[in-house]
Motif scaffolding. Structure first.
Motif, PDB file in Angstrom:
ATOM      1  N   VAL A 139      42.070   8.474 -45.853  1.00  0.00           N
ATOM      2  CA  VAL A 139      42.859   7.927 -44.759  1.00  0.00           C
ATOM      3  C   VAL A 139      42.122   6.694 -44.242  1.00  0.00           C
ATOM      4  N   PRO A 140      42.495   5.515 -44.748  1.00  0.00           N
ATOM      5  CA  PRO A 140      41.719   4.304 -44.441  1.00  0.00           C
ATOM      6  C   PRO A 140      41.657   3.965 -42.952  1.00  0.00           C
ATOM      7  N   ASN A 141      42.621   4.464 -42.164  1.00  0.00           N
ATOM      8  CA  ASN A 141      42.624   4.114 -40.750  1.00  0.00           C
ATOM      9  C   ASN A 141      41.608   4.915 -39.934  1.00  0.00           C
ATOM     10  N   ALA A 142      41.007   5.942 -40.528  1.00  0.00           N
ATOM     11  CA  ALA A 142      40.019   6.751 -39.802  1.00  0.00           C
ATOM     12  C   ALA A 142      38.694   5.994 -39.766  1.00  0.00           C
ATOM     13  N   SER A 143      38.153   5.816 -38.571  1.00  0.00           N
ATOM     14  CA  SER A 143      36.959   4.979 -38.456  1.00  0.00           C
ATOM     15  C   SER A 143      35.781   5.655 -37.754  1.00  0.00           C
ATOM     16  N   VAL A 144      35.970   6.858 -37.236  1.00  0.00           N
ATOM     17  CA  VAL A 144      34.841   7.590 -36.645  1.00  0.00           C
ATOM     18  C   VAL A 144      34.825   9.006 -37.197  1.00  0.00           C
ATOM     19  N   MET A 145      33.618   9.496 -37.403  1.00  0.00           N
ATOM     20  CA  MET A 145      33.481  10.908 -37.725  1.00  0.00           C
ATOM     21  C   MET A 145      32.328  11.464 -36.918  1.00  0.00           C
ATOM     22  N   LEU A 146      32.601  12.589 -36.253  1.00  0.00           N
ATOM     23  CA  LEU A 146      31.551  13.280 -35.521  1.00  0.00           C
ATOM     24  C   LEU A 146      31.265  14.579 -36.268  1.00  0.00           C
ATOM     25  N   ILE A 147      30.021  14.804 -36.636  1.00  0.00           N
ATOM     26  CA  ILE A 147      29.677  16.040 -37.350  1.00  0.00           C
ATOM     27  C   ILE A 147      28.797  16.907 -36.459  1.00  0.00           C
ATOM     28  N   GLU A 148      29.314  18.076 -36.110  1.00  0.00           N
ATOM     29  CA  GLU A 148      28.574  19.006 -35.252  1.00  0.00           C
ATOM     30  C   GLU A 148      27.520  19.752 -36.056  1.00  0.00           C
ATOM     31  N   ARG A 207      36.788   3.595 -45.302  1.00  0.00           N
ATOM     32  CA  ARG A 207      37.622   3.376 -46.479  1.00  0.00           C
ATOM     33  C   ARG A 207      38.652   2.279 -46.254  1.00  0.00           C
ATOM     34  N   GLY A 208      38.688   1.758 -45.047  1.00  0.00           N
ATOM     35  CA  GLY A 208      39.649   0.705 -44.775  1.00  0.00           C
ATOM     36  C   GLY A 208      38.934  -0.580 -44.393  1.00  0.00           C
ATOM     37  N   GLU A 209      39.661  -1.471 -43.682  1.00  0.00           N
ATOM     38  CA  GLU A 209      39.023  -2.749 -43.357  1.00  0.00           C
ATOM     39  C   GLU A 209      38.244  -2.683 -42.046  1.00  0.00           C
ATOM     40  N   HIS A 210      38.169  -1.466 -41.429  1.00  0.00           N
ATOM     41  CA  HIS A 210      37.525  -1.361 -40.123  1.00  0.00           C
ATOM     42  C   HIS A 210      36.081  -0.906 -40.244  1.00  0.00           C
ATOM     43  N   ALA A 211      35.227  -1.442 -39.358  1.00  0.00           N
ATOM     44  CA  ALA A 211      33.851  -0.958 -39.290  1.00  0.00           C
ATOM     45  C   ALA A 211      33.887   0.496 -38.820  1.00  0.00           C
ATOM     46  N   SER A 212      33.073   1.331 -39.423  1.00  0.00           N
ATOM     47  CA  SER A 212      33.148   2.757 -39.117  1.00  0.00           C
ATOM     48  C   SER A 212      31.803   3.312 -38.672  1.00  0.00           C
ATOM     49  N   THR A 213      31.887   4.396 -37.910  1.00  0.00           N
ATOM     50  CA  THR A 213      30.667   5.021 -37.413  1.00  0.00           C
ATOM     51  C   THR A 213      30.695   6.514 -37.676  1.00  0.00           C
ATOM     52  N   CYS A 214      29.554   7.023 -38.151  1.00  0.00           N
ATOM     53  CA  CYS A 214      29.410   8.455 -38.342  1.00  0.00           C
ATOM     54  C   CYS A 214      28.337   8.945 -37.379  1.00  0.00           C
ATOM     55  N   LEU A 215      28.690   9.947 -36.574  1.00  0.00           N
ATOM     56  CA  LEU A 215      27.759  10.466 -35.574  1.00  0.00           C
ATOM     57  C   LEU A 215      27.328  11.872 -35.963  1.00  0.00           C
ATOM     58  N   LEU A 216      26.031  12.082 -36.040  1.00  0.00           N
ATOM     59  CA  LEU A 216      25.512  13.400 -36.402  1.00  0.00           C
ATOM     60  C   LEU A 216      24.910  14.034 -35.161  1.00  0.00           C
ATOM     61  N   ILE A 217      25.471  15.146 -34.740  1.00  0.00           N
ATOM     62  CA  ILE A 217      24.920  15.815 -33.557  1.00  0.00           C
ATOM     63  C   ILE A 217      24.066  16.999 -33.988  1.00  0.00           C
ATOM     64  N   THR A 218      22.870  17.081 -33.430  1.00  0.00           N
ATOM     65  CA  THR A 218      22.049  18.269 -33.666  1.00  0.00           C
ATOM     66  C   THR A 218      21.899  18.980 -32.342  1.00  0.00           C
ATOM     67  N   SER A 219      21.932  20.301 -32.389  1.00  0.00           N
ATOM     68  CA  SER A 219      21.740  21.010 -31.125  1.00  0.00           C
ATOM     69  C   SER A 219      20.638  22.045 -31.270  1.00  0.00           C
ATOM     70  N   MET A 220      19.610  21.702 -32.002  1.00  0.00           N
ATOM     71  CA  MET A 220      18.496  22.631 -32.134  1.00  0.00           C
ATOM     72  C   MET A 220      17.741  22.666 -30.818  1.00  0.00           C
ATOM     73  N   THR A 221      17.365  23.852 -30.407  1.00  0.00           N
ATOM     74  CA  THR A 221      16.677  23.960 -29.128  1.00  0.00           C
ATOM     75  C   THR A 221      15.157  23.971 -29.312  1.00  0.00           C
ATOM     76  N   ASP A 222      14.710  24.588 -30.386  1.00  0.00           N
ATOM     77  CA  ASP A 222      13.278  24.628 -30.645  1.00  0.00           C
ATOM     78  C   ASP A 222      12.787  23.204 -30.968  1.00  0.00           C
ATOM     79  N   PRO A 223      11.818  22.691 -30.185  1.00  0.00           N
ATOM     80  CA  PRO A 223      11.420  21.296 -30.376  1.00  0.00           C
ATOM     81  C   PRO A 223      10.870  21.003 -31.777  1.00  0.00           C
ATOM     82  N   ASP A 224      10.154  21.955 -32.361  1.00  0.00           N
ATOM     83  CA  ASP A 224       9.608  21.728 -33.703  1.00  0.00           C
ATOM     84  C   ASP A 224      10.724  21.628 -34.733  1.00  0.00           C
ATOM     85  N   GLU A 225      11.664  22.568 -34.624  1.00  0.00           N
ATOM     86  CA  GLU A 225      12.798  22.556 -35.551  1.00  0.00           C
ATOM     87  C   GLU A 225      13.606  21.280 -35.384  1.00  0.00           C
TER      88      GLU A 225
END
Ligand code: ADP
Ligand code: MG
Length: 718
Positions: free
Chosen positions: A575-584, A603-621
């Motif tokens: 879907v070329p019009n999709a330009s953001v993806m958020l991954i939980e 996949r289209g003519e638009h600049a796109s952004t992928c956001l990766l969210i991490t929710s680990m609580t343990d600081p080392d992990e």
């Protein structure tokens, strides 16, 4: 009697033959997680490490307070003075002195009179604990003790096995030792000249030294031989199958002079990339030849595989053959159908239309999936059977009972790792004509070369290593839980600008049910609390194919702004019009998988952004997770990420569990053993070239059959 290491199962020697393994231990071995049933299994239960006593700290260097492992021979056992009635007195410890030459340390045990039986003079033990002092003597109180051996046999290096409470390491060691003593010399399948060429020691010696090295460097030489064997038997199977197919099957010599296919390329609104041109040439050569084609087309998402495959399909169609394209899911099959009809229509043919492509009114394209109404399915099957369908696109419905092609000349299997070997065979057998159709397998998974040679070593490979010009790069950012609102702001502003967004919900431990639940809950939450004014849709694996298709169509038509989905969108959705993806919970995914997912945008003519969210609580992990994800942030090279995955998490994450059959490499590390792999592959192919049915190499043949025991059909048929 010598045994072959990779003998076919019916020729395996039961562990019952090993001295010391009675019915009880045989049961324990077989029912353990190691599933050791045969001597072969036992010998290939390799140590997970070796304890090198020459590197254990000398007793005289120990300091009070150190946590240590010491090794020494028991030289004195001082039992507490006997009480009346022969009972040892309480509070008087049992003291066992162990020594290394002249230095000594005392092990102190309270209330463990049985230690006197265990730790007799002459026994060598490893003791773990904290060094203390008593008077002027160093001692360890209440140490953990391993009896390393019970005799005066001199060993410097002890193998430590993957073990369980019952099958502890010393027990396994005894069994392996006994098996080696009884079954040496092992049968040697490799010709001496081959071994000489690569500096490989004989198998018996390698096996003995790998389990029981005299010095650490023995182990590396021994390992080399054993790794070679693992790779060689595998490559022999691949070479054998390839050679056999080339000899025994009659393929189709497609005519490749530009006609329909050539005009298709000319009609495309873009120029092919150099990589696409190369792949097209390679395909043409294969298809023109009467040896059946078996080619893998590997290319990043968006690299333009579909166009290449369609070109090849038209090569077949212009000669009067049918072409089939099989996709792993209904969503993908319908998408291929749409793309194909659109490309052909743009080119002025297809879908029954006429135009400059239309030699015979344009090729007829038919869709066949399981969710079609029975009537439509029957009609499709009829067109396939009577030959009026030129290009058939579908799911595994294509290989089901009742579907017969009249004249299948070319088949594309998309994303074959979702199918496995059996489907490949089935499609090939659907040909009506007594000839073998050419097969092209497509995968978007960047597979490191070593892995490709193992998984697809019987195939020729074309790689699309270049994206079409003008692609906007995807920016990837790692966000923490606290930065979530930024992600939602970005999604909103993109939607306001007319774009669309994906939200990928967490991967939950292989549990389909939980995954669906979390996707449902997240969709509800986002629709209610975060994007009440936007059009939110959802998609997950428990929805019926027709429902999924509806949602996908809605998203494609722009009727859904934000699509909340599990990883079902992972492969191939365009879907070329999709330009953001958020991954939980991005940290739960493999790097390659994240890369695949983000390939849905950009996949289209638009600049796109992928956001990766991490929710680990343990600081080392969290730190480790961030480091891993930084790799995805830092490169858009899928091969690099796949290599990193291979390094960090092994082969499983790249191909998924479905390919488990190919992953029975016990010692081999596909990244580090690249050179050995290439050597083993060359030797295997040379042996097969010179002796295609291995008549003169019966042991190699036996080991090949043993190695492919669960895939014999693949090895010996179609
Ligand atoms: P893949 O199947 O490898 O993921 P596709 O074949 O679906 O990639 O191609 C992705 C998009 O790029 C499609 O819209 C296709 O029409 C377009 N495309 C393919 N080849 C080229 C090219 N050489 N130049 C520009 N666009 C291309
Ligand atoms: Mg051919």
């Amino acid at each position: 009697m010598g045994i072959l290491l990779y003998a076919p199962p019916d020729q395996h020697a039961s562990v019952r033959f090993v001295t010391g393994i009675g019915p009880k231990w045989a049961d324990a071995l077989a029912s353990s997680k190691f599933a050791i049933e045969s001597v072969q299994d036992l010998l290939q239960h390799y140590p997970r490490r070796h304890l090198d006593f020459s590197e254990v700290k000398p007793i005289q260097e120990l300091r009070v307070g150190d946590e240590v492992t010491v090794v020494g021979e028991v030289v004195k056992v001082a039992a507490p003075p006997p009480q009346s009635k022969g009972r040892p007195r309480r509070n008087f410890p049992l003291k066992v002195t162990i020594s290394q030459g002249t230095s000594k340390i005392t092990l102190v045990f309270f209330n463990q009179p049985w230690r006197a039986q265990q730790l007799r003079v002459g026994t060598v033990v490893a003791a773990k604990g904290k060094v203390g002092i008593f008077g002027s003597n160093k001692q360890i109180t209440a140490p953990l003790v391993d009896v390393i051996r019970e005799s005066e046999e001199v060993v410097k290096i002890v193998p430590i096995y993957p073990a369980t409470a019952e099958l502890h390491t010393a027990k396994l060691r005894t069994f392996v030792r006994a098996a080696l003593d009884q079954f040496s010399p092992l049968d040697e399948p490799l010709p001496a000249a081959l071994r000489m060429r690569h500096g490989l020691m004989d198998r018996t010696k390698a096996m003995n030294l790998y389990h029981f090295p005299d010095q650490m460097r023995d182990m590396y030489v021994a390992r080399k031989r054993l790794v070679f064997d693992e790779l060689f038997t595998l490559q022999v199977g691949l070479a054998y199958r390839k050679k056999r197919l080339a000899r025994e099957t009659i393929g189709i010599s497609h005519k490749v002079e530009a006609e329909l296919a050539g005009r298709f390329i000319e009609s495309l609104p873009f120029e092919l990339t150099t990589a696409q041109c190369r792949a097209v040439e390679e395909l043409e050569q294969d298809m023109a030849s009467s040896v059946p084609m078996n080619r893998l087309l590997q290319g990043e998402v968006g690299s333009g595989k579909t166009v290449v495959a369609l070109y090849a399909a038209l090569l077949a169609v212009q000669g009067g053959y049918q072409a089939a394209i099989m996709a792993p899911t209904e969503v993908l099959a319908s998408q291929h159908y749409l793309t194909t009809t659109k490309l052909l229509e743009d080119a002025g043919g297809g879908g029954g239309g006429t135009g400059q492509l239309g030699l015979f009114g344009g090729p007829t394209v038919v869709l066949l999936t399981g969710s079609l109404p029975a009537k439509a399915r029957r009609e499709a099957a009829e067109k396939i059977a009577d030959g009026s369908a030129d290009i058939v696109i579908g799911t595994h419905a294509l290989i089901q009972e009742g579907v017969e092609f009249s004249n299948l000349g070319f088949a594309v299997v998309d994303e074959q790792h979702r199918f496995g070997v059996h489907q490949r065979i089935a499609l090939r057998e659907k040909t009506g004509a007594g000839v073998t159709p050419d097969v092209l397998i497509m995968t978007a998974t960047p597979i490191p070369r070593t892995l490709a040679l193992t998984l697809y070593g019987d195939l020729e490979v074309s790689v699309l290593d270049e994206l079409p010009k003008g692609r906007k790069p995807i920016t990837t950012r790692v966000l923490e839980e606290g930065e979530r609102s930024e992600a939602y702001d970005l999604i909103r502003s993109e939607v306001v600008a007319g774009r669309q967004a994906y939200v990928i919900t967490p991967l939950i431990d292989d549990s389909d049910k939980l995954q669906v639940k979390s996707a449902e809950a997240e969709a509800e939450r986002l629709a209610r609390d975060v994007f009440p004014d936007l059009r939110v849709g959802k998609m997950h694996g428990r929805m019926r194919p027709s429902e999924k298709g509806k949602v996908m169509d809605g998203f494609r038509r722009g009727e859904i702004d934000v699509l909340i989905s599990t990883t079902v969108v992972e492969v191939g959705v365009d879907v070329p019009n999709a330009s953001v993806m958020l991954i939980e919970d991005a940290d739960r995914f493999g790097l390659s998988q994240l890369h695949q997912l983000r390939g849905r945008i950009g996949r289209g003519e638009h600049a796109s952004t992928c956001l990766l969210i991490t929710s680990m609580t343990d600081p080392d992990e969290a730190k480790v997770a961030r480091q891993r994800l930084a790799a995805v942030e830092g490169t858009d090279d899928g091969f690099e990420l796949a290599n990193k995955d291979l390094e960090l998490r092994g082969t499983g994450t790249i191909m998924g569990a479905r390919q488990a059959g190919f992953s029975d490499l016990k010692l081999t590390h596909l990244l580090r053993d690249m050179e050995l792999l290439l050597a083993a592959r060359k030797e295997a192919f040379d042996v097969i070239d010179e002796d295609p049915s291995l008549e003169r190499h019966p042991k190699i043949r036996s080991e090949m059959e043993g190695r492919f025991a669960d895939r014999l059909e693949w090895l010996f048929h179609s």
